[in-house]
Design an enzyme around this catalytic site. Sequence first.
Site, PDB file in Angstrom:
ATOM      1  N   GLY A  20      35.836  14.004  27.046  1.00  0.00           N
ATOM      2  CA  GLY A  20      35.204  13.464  25.844  1.00  0.00           C
ATOM      3  C   GLY A  20      35.723  14.148  24.587  1.00  0.00           C
ATOM      4  O   GLY A  20      35.967  13.520  23.560  1.00  0.00           O
ATOM      5  N   ARG A  24      39.247  19.755  24.058  1.00  0.00           N
ATOM      6  CA  ARG A  24      39.391  20.025  25.493  1.00  0.00           C
ATOM      7  C   ARG A  24      40.690  19.396  26.008  1.00  0.00           C
ATOM      8  O   ARG A  24      41.329  19.946  26.898  1.00  0.00           O
ATOM      9  CB  ARG A  24      38.213  19.424  26.260  1.00  0.00           C
ATOM     10  CG  ARG A  24      36.932  20.153  26.035  1.00  0.00           C
ATOM     11  CD  ARG A  24      36.688  21.051  27.228  1.00  0.00           C
ATOM     12  NE  ARG A  24      35.568  21.918  26.991  1.00  0.00           N
ATOM     13  CZ  ARG A  24      34.374  21.774  27.553  1.00  0.00           C
ATOM     14  NH1 ARG A  24      34.159  20.787  28.389  1.00  0.00           N
ATOM     15  NH2 ARG A  24      33.419  22.620  27.293  1.00  0.00           N
ATOM     16  N   ARG A  43      42.406   9.723  14.024  1.00  0.00           N
ATOM     17  CA  ARG A  43      40.984  10.106  13.954  1.00  0.00           C
ATOM     18  C   ARG A  43      40.699  11.444  14.625  1.00  0.00           C
ATOM     19  O   ARG A  43      39.572  11.705  15.057  1.00  0.00           O
ATOM     20  CB  ARG A  43      40.096   9.028  14.591  1.00  0.00           C
ATOM     21  CG  ARG A  43      40.040   7.772  13.757  1.00  0.00           C
ATOM     22  CD  ARG A  43      39.184   6.719  14.401  1.00  0.00           C
ATOM     23  NE  ARG A  43      39.250   5.505  13.611  1.00  0.00           N
ATOM     24  CZ  ARG A  43      38.212   4.976  12.970  1.00  0.00           C
ATOM     25  NH1 ARG A  43      37.023   5.532  13.044  1.00  0.00           N
ATOM     26  NH2 ARG A  43      38.357   3.886  12.277  1.00  0.00           N
ATOM     27  N   ARG A  87      37.972  10.349  34.173  1.00  0.00           N
ATOM     28  CA  ARG A  87      37.142  11.046  33.178  1.00  0.00           C
ATOM     29  C   ARG A  87      36.848  12.445  33.698  1.00  0.00           C
ATOM     30  O   ARG A  87      36.484  12.629  34.862  1.00  0.00           O
ATOM     31  CB  ARG A  87      35.842  10.270  32.952  1.00  0.00           C
ATOM     32  CG  ARG A  87      34.764  11.084  32.286  1.00  0.00           C
ATOM     33  CD  ARG A  87      33.683  10.279  31.651  1.00  0.00           C
ATOM     34  NE  ARG A  87      32.464  11.051  31.455  1.00  0.00           N
ATOM     35  CZ  ARG A  87      32.314  12.049  30.565  1.00  0.00           C
ATOM     36  NH1 ARG A  87      33.328  12.403  29.795  1.00  0.00           N
ATOM     37  NH2 ARG A  87      31.175  12.703  30.452  1.00  0.00           N
ATOM     38  N   SER A  90      31.207  16.583  31.102  1.00  0.00           N
ATOM     39  CA  SER A  90      30.022  17.332  31.498  1.00  0.00           C
ATOM     40  C   SER A  90      28.867  16.363  31.699  1.00  0.00           C
ATOM     41  O   SER A  90      28.913  15.210  31.262  1.00  0.00           O
ATOM     42  CB  SER A  90      29.675  18.372  30.431  1.00  0.00           C
ATOM     43  OG  SER A  90      29.433  17.723  29.214  1.00  0.00           O
ATOM     44  N   ASP A 204      24.072  21.349  31.924  1.00  0.00           N
ATOM     45  CA  ASP A 204      22.658  21.629  31.640  1.00  0.00           C
ATOM     46  C   ASP A 204      21.825  20.909  32.695  1.00  0.00           C
ATOM     47  O   ASP A 204      22.351  20.084  33.435  1.00  0.00           O
ATOM     48  CB  ASP A 204      22.280  21.165  30.217  1.00  0.00           C
ATOM     49  CG  ASP A 204      22.681  19.734  29.934  1.00  0.00           C
ATOM     50  OD1 ASP A 204      23.804  19.525  29.436  1.00  0.00           O
ATOM     51  OD2 ASP A 204      21.904  18.819  30.252  1.00  0.00           O
ATOM     52  N   ARG A 217      31.998  27.727  30.069  1.00  0.00           N
ATOM     53  CA  ARG A 217      32.347  26.313  30.113  1.00  0.00           C
ATOM     54  C   ARG A 217      33.823  26.114  30.404  1.00  0.00           C
ATOM     55  O   ARG A 217      34.206  25.186  31.105  1.00  0.00           O
ATOM     56  CB  ARG A 217      31.971  25.608  28.809  1.00  0.00           C
ATOM     57  CG  ARG A 217      30.480  25.444  28.749  1.00  0.00           C
ATOM     58  CD  ARG A 217      30.002  24.762  27.498  1.00  0.00           C
ATOM     59  NE  ARG A 217      28.549  24.879  27.462  1.00  0.00           N
ATOM     60  CZ  ARG A 217      27.720  23.862  27.278  1.00  0.00           C
ATOM     61  NH1 ARG A 217      28.181  22.662  27.074  1.00  0.00           N
ATOM     62  NH2 ARG A 217      26.428  24.049  27.280  1.00  0.00           N
TER      63      ARG A 217
HETATM   64  N1  HPA Z   1      22.510  13.813  28.650  1.00  0.00           N
HETATM   65  C1  HPA Z   1      23.526  12.991  28.396  1.00  0.00           C
HETATM   66  N2  HPA Z   1      24.781  13.370  28.455  1.00  0.00           N
HETATM   67  C2  HPA Z   1      25.039  14.642  28.790  1.00  0.00           C
HETATM   68  C3  HPA Z   1      24.029  15.547  29.072  1.00  0.00           C
HETATM   69  C4  HPA Z   1      22.707  15.105  29.007  1.00  0.00           C
HETATM   70  O1  HPA Z   1      21.756  15.863  29.250  1.00  0.00           O
HETATM   71  N3  HPA Z   1      24.608  16.741  29.347  1.00  0.00           N
HETATM   72  C5  HPA Z   1      25.935  16.558  29.252  1.00  0.00           C
HETATM   73  N4  HPA Z   1      26.207  15.296  28.924  1.00  0.00           N
END
Ligand code: HPA
Length: 236
Positions: A20, A24, A43, A87, A90, A204, A217
């Site tokens: 994304g 990275r 962009r 892809r 995270s 997370d 990370r």
């Molecule tokens: N929500 C949506 N997208 C994400 C999250 C999340 O908690 N963590 C990493 N990408």
Amino acid sequence: MTVHIGAEVGQIAETVLMPGDPLRAKWAAETFLDGAECVNQVRGMLGFTGTWKGNRVTIQGSGMGMPSLSIYANELITTYGAQTLIRIGSCGGMQPQVGIRDVIIAMTATTLTSPSSAILREVNFAPCADWSLLSAAVAAAQARDVPTHVGGIYSSDVFYAERADLDEQMVRHGILGVEMEAAELYILAARHGRRALAILTVSDHLQTGEALPSGDRERSFGDMVEIALEAAFPDT
Ligand code: HPA
């Protein structure tokens, strides 16, 4: 050149990794590819092409969310002839057995809606990973001893979700984690006859509130890049 990618046709490889975050993409290209060259800066959505063990690879940022990924994946497929799109990103963990830093390999991605909903209309399409990529990625992850989960994920349109009932239904139906891009990638690959996969690191956790410290990370992201490259080129 396309509206959003400045590369000439031929400067993009048939295999494209899509984080994304454009920075990275830069880090992964500089760390894992030989002879990486910047092929897109439009962009600030950086893209790089180089080689990995002699195989040509592009690492192109997708931005966040399905509308952004859809722009890049469409242009990569229709103008540049990308065949394999992976892809690397995270996600938020949604099950108790899913820990921070674990890897999730998405067999399928549930959505409420995606940019493709306008085409699919009443069809509740089941976005699905490419089997050859999925099985190679699982083998690569297991060989690296990274805790790995394989199953369904949820591609959400919102990071700051306020529908606790929706999350509850996802958890109840065994969804492993939530992110914001994979479903549209799988649908586009299906439409154009290309191969797609999403490999995610759990950054997370929705139930425990734990989050990966920023210093950790990079290491987790590196594992994922290597799993993606090994999945794309299993015979290398
Ligand atoms: N929500 C949506 N997208 C994400 C999250 C999340 O908690 N963590 C990493 N990408």
